[in-house]
Motif scaffolding. Structure first.
Motif, PDB file in Angstrom:
ATOM      1  N   LYS A 235      -1.860  -6.909  -2.760  1.00 33.86           N
ATOM      2  CA  LYS A 235      -3.064  -7.022  -1.936  1.00 33.86           C
ATOM      3  C   LYS A 235      -3.039  -6.046  -0.764  1.00 33.86           C
ATOM      4  CE  LYS A 235      -3.720 -11.927  -3.049  1.00 33.86           C
ATOM      5  NZ  LYS A 235      -3.635 -13.323  -2.517  1.00 33.86           N
ATOM      6  N   LEU A 236      -1.828  -5.755  -0.257  1.00 34.66           N
ATOM      7  CA  LEU A 236      -1.703  -4.850   0.883  1.00 34.66           C
ATOM      8  C   LEU A 236      -1.827  -3.389   0.492  1.00 34.66           C
ATOM      9  CD1 LEU A 236       1.247  -6.534   2.825  1.00 34.66           C
ATOM     10  CD2 LEU A 236      -1.136  -6.368   3.589  1.00 34.66           C
ATOM     11  N   SER A 237      -1.696  -3.079  -0.792  1.00 32.90           N
ATOM     12  CA  SER A 237      -1.827  -1.688  -1.226  1.00 32.90           C
ATOM     13  C   SER A 237      -3.252  -1.217  -0.943  1.00 32.90           C
ATOM     14  CB  SER A 237      -1.510  -1.549  -2.715  1.00 32.90           C
ATOM     15  OG  SER A 237      -2.461  -2.240  -3.501  1.00 32.90           O
ATOM     16  N   PRO A 238      -3.428   0.047  -0.575  1.00 30.71           N
ATOM     17  CA  PRO A 238      -4.762   0.531  -0.175  1.00 30.71           C
ATOM     18  C   PRO A 238      -5.857   0.254  -1.186  1.00 30.71           C
ATOM     19  CG  PRO A 238      -3.087   2.145   0.390  1.00 30.71           C
ATOM     20  CD  PRO A 238      -2.396   1.073  -0.401  1.00 30.71           C
ATOM     21  N   SER A 239      -5.535   0.364  -2.479  1.00 32.65           N
ATOM     22  CA  SER A 239      -6.547   0.126  -3.504  1.00 32.65           C
ATOM     23  C   SER A 239      -6.679  -1.339  -3.872  1.00 32.65           C
ATOM     24  CB  SER A 239      -6.195   0.918  -4.764  1.00 32.65           C
ATOM     25  OG  SER A 239      -4.994   0.411  -5.338  1.00 32.65           O
ATOM     26  N   GLY A 240      -5.684  -2.136  -3.498  1.00 35.07           N
ATOM     27  CA  GLY A 240      -5.648  -3.529  -3.929  1.00 35.07           C
ATOM     28  C   GLY A 240      -5.214  -3.688  -5.370  1.00 35.07           C
ATOM     29  N   GLU A 241      -4.878  -2.571  -6.029  1.00 32.52           N
ATOM     30  CA  GLU A 241      -4.491  -2.601  -7.441  1.00 32.52           C
ATOM     31  C   GLU A 241      -2.980  -2.616  -7.646  1.00 32.52           C
ATOM     32  OE1 GLU A 241      -6.377   0.733  -9.246  1.00 32.52           O
ATOM     33  OE2 GLU A 241      -8.414  -0.031  -8.926  1.00 32.52           O
ATOM     34  N   GLY A 242      -2.219  -2.488  -6.567  1.00 25.90           N
ATOM     35  CA  GLY A 242      -0.770  -2.506  -6.677  1.00 25.90           C
ATOM     36  C   GLY A 242      -0.132  -1.232  -6.156  1.00 25.90           C
ATOM     37  N   VAL A 243       1.183  -1.223  -6.113  1.00 23.43           N
ATOM     38  CA  VAL A 243       1.928  -0.091  -5.573  1.00 23.43           C
ATOM     39  C   VAL A 243       2.300   0.880  -6.694  1.00 23.43           C
ATOM     40  CG1 VAL A 243       2.825  -1.581  -3.755  1.00 23.43           C
ATOM     41  CG2 VAL A 243       4.224  -1.159  -5.773  1.00 23.43           C
ATOM     42  N   ASP A 244       2.512   2.134  -6.324  1.00 16.03           N
ATOM     43  CA  ASP A 244       2.851   3.167  -7.310  1.00 16.03           C
ATOM     44  C   ASP A 244       4.338   3.172  -7.641  1.00 16.03           C
ATOM     45  OD1 ASP A 244       0.220   4.910  -7.504  1.00 16.03           O
ATOM     46  OD2 ASP A 244       0.522   4.429  -5.387  1.00 16.03           O
ATOM     47  N   HIS A 245       5.171   2.869  -6.647  1.00 14.62           N
ATOM     48  CA  HIS A 245       6.622   2.873  -6.838  1.00 14.62           C
ATOM     49  C   HIS A 245       7.231   1.620  -6.229  1.00 14.62           C
ATOM     50  CE1 HIS A 245       7.394   7.056  -8.226  1.00 14.62           C
ATOM     51  NE2 HIS A 245       6.269   7.315  -7.594  1.00 14.62           N
ATOM     52  N   VAL A 246       8.127   0.992  -6.977  1.00 19.79           N
ATOM     53  CA  VAL A 246       8.965  -0.079  -6.446  1.00 19.79           C
ATOM     54  C   VAL A 246      10.413   0.384  -6.532  1.00 19.79           C
ATOM     55  CG1 VAL A 246       9.790  -2.450  -6.680  1.00 19.79           C
ATOM     56  CG2 VAL A 246       7.385  -1.917  -7.150  1.00 19.79           C
ATOM     57  N   VAL A 247      11.108   0.348  -5.410  1.00 16.64           N
ATOM     58  CA  VAL A 247      12.543   0.632  -5.391  1.00 16.64           C
ATOM     59  C   VAL A 247      13.238  -0.720  -5.502  1.00 16.64           C
ATOM     60  CG1 VAL A 247      14.454   1.717  -4.161  1.00 16.64           C
ATOM     61  CG2 VAL A 247      12.138   2.682  -4.000  1.00 16.64           C
ATOM     62  N   GLU A 248      13.644  -1.069  -6.721  1.00 15.79           N
ATOM     63  CA  GLU A 248      14.119  -2.411  -7.080  1.00 15.79           C
ATOM     64  C   GLU A 248      15.638  -2.498  -6.908  1.00 15.79           C
ATOM     65  OE1 GLU A 248      15.084  -5.769  -7.866  1.00 15.79           O
ATOM     66  OE2 GLU A 248      12.918  -5.630  -8.188  1.00 15.79           O
ATOM     67  N   ILE A 249      16.054  -3.164  -5.831  1.00 15.14           N
ATOM     68  CA  ILE A 249      17.490  -3.264  -5.555  1.00 15.14           C
ATOM     69  C   ILE A 249      18.033  -4.677  -5.752  1.00 15.14           C
ATOM     70  CG2 ILE A 249      17.417  -1.339  -3.938  1.00 15.14           C
ATOM     71  CD1 ILE A 249      18.021  -4.479  -2.253  1.00 15.14           C
TER      72      ILE A 249
END
Length: 355
Positions: A235-249
């Motif tokens: 929801k916080l992503s500018p488009s509301g469609e999701g983030v482009d990259h997740v750095v999954e640790i």
């Protein structure tokens, strides 16, 4: 008259993992190997710790380790001498060690993995070391030796996560989701901000979230208060469609939320499992299909990527975040401090004089 080259070094050695961090043995005045034609003798000034170093000492590392072994992969220091066929470095150069010495460029392979410092081969937790010239990289000019000692693993992993998949490399205006306040996540935040991306960062406390905002994070989420932080990040992503990259640790216990956050055709780069190797509801391989995303596992990065990263660090005057330093004699205390996961950024062990 120049000072004579050292013949011996103090060092730490792991001969077993039966006693965890207490298995680290301090050894004085051990012989330094003879310098080969393509080798460099390096005075190591700073060594930083990674989660990998901790789980090697505890016998939990999923990759092969042969004992006895000098631990740690990260190191920065001065070149004291070079072999007669070395062309890349000169005496006095500031250098960093390369995590997998044989990973020079392109995709990693089994041969390169078998050259991993502090695991497959002897690492950096020593005053002096002989390293092949292909296993060293010139340090950025804008940072201190202590900061340079953090670059080998965590920042290079972050760089690979954001830029290693060329067809989906980070672009200005895209959105990156980072997890926690360890070395990889903070480096990813710094690189993303420098690239003109939007950063959403998660952490476990208000204090750490405030610190992430000071580093440039556009949004922060306390994952202890918001257990559905993946949906919130979307929801916080500018488009509301999701983030482009997740750095999954985090590993299995955070992947479900990462999948909720990711945009269609986005990339989740899996680099660790600090949240544990087992999860209650582990996502399946079908989740890559149902979320129309790329899930990618990486193991640090190549020498070519290291050079690109260092150029970006110089160009953007990026300074790695160092949480705390320990003297060489207190290496075990440094291990224990990082294991408690109270750090913000990197934990560094300092050796010798800093120039």
């Amino acid at each position: 008259m120049s000072n004579p080259l050292p013949k011996t070094t103090d060092r730490y050695v792991l001969r077993t993992t039966q006693n965890g961090f207490d298995s680290l043995e301090f050894e004085k005045d051990t012989p330094i190997p003879e310098l080969g034609d393509y080798d460099c003798l390096v005075q190591i000034q700073a060594v930083s710790l990674n989660y990998r170093d901790l789980i090697i000492a505890k016998g939990q590392y999923p990759f092969p380790v042969k004992f006895p072994k000098i631990p740690c992969s990260d190191g920065a220091g001065n070149v004291l001498a070079v072999g007669k066929k070395v062309t890349e470095f000169e005496v006095g150069d500031k250098v960093c060690t390369l995590f997998n010495e044989l990973h020079q460029a392109g995709p990693i392979d089994a041969r390169a993995i078998a050259s991993g410092l502090g695991g497959a081969i002897d690492g950096t937790l020593r005053q002096y070391g002989v390293f092949p010239e292909h296993g060293l990289v010139a340090a950025p000019t804008n940072i201190t030796p202590t900061e340079a000692g953090t670059l080998t693993c965590a920042p290079l992993t972050a760089w690979n996560a954001l830029y290693g998949l060329e067809s989906k490399a980070l672009k200005p205006g895209q959105t990156v989701l980072t997890q926690g306040t360890g070395g990889v996540s903070i480096a990813a935040l710094q690189f993303a901000i420098a690239a003109g991306a939007v950063v959403i960062a998660t952490s476990s406390s208000k204090e750490k979230c405030d610190s992430l905002k000071k580093l440039g994070a556009h949004h922060t989420i306390n994952y202890r208060e918001d257990t559905n932080w993946g949906e919130t990040a979307k929801k916080l992503s500018p488009s509301g469609e999701g983030v482009d990259h997740v750095v999954e640790i985090g590993g299995p216990n955070t992947m479900a939320q990462s999948l909720k956050a990711i945009k269609m055709e986005g990339v989740i780069t899996v680099i660790g499992f600090v949240g544990g190797a087992e999860g209650e509801k582990q996502p399946s391989t079908l989740d890559a299909l149902t979320n129309v995303c790329t899930i990618r596992g990486i193991l640090v990065g190549s020498k070519a990527q290291f050079k690109d990263m260092n150029a970006a660090i110089d160009a953007n005057n990026i300074h790695p975040v160092v949480d705390k330093t320990f003297p060489f004699e207190q290496a075990k205390e440094a291990y224990q401090y990082q294991w408690q996961q109270k750090h913000f950024g990197k934990v560094v062990i300092q050796l010798g004089r800093l120039q």
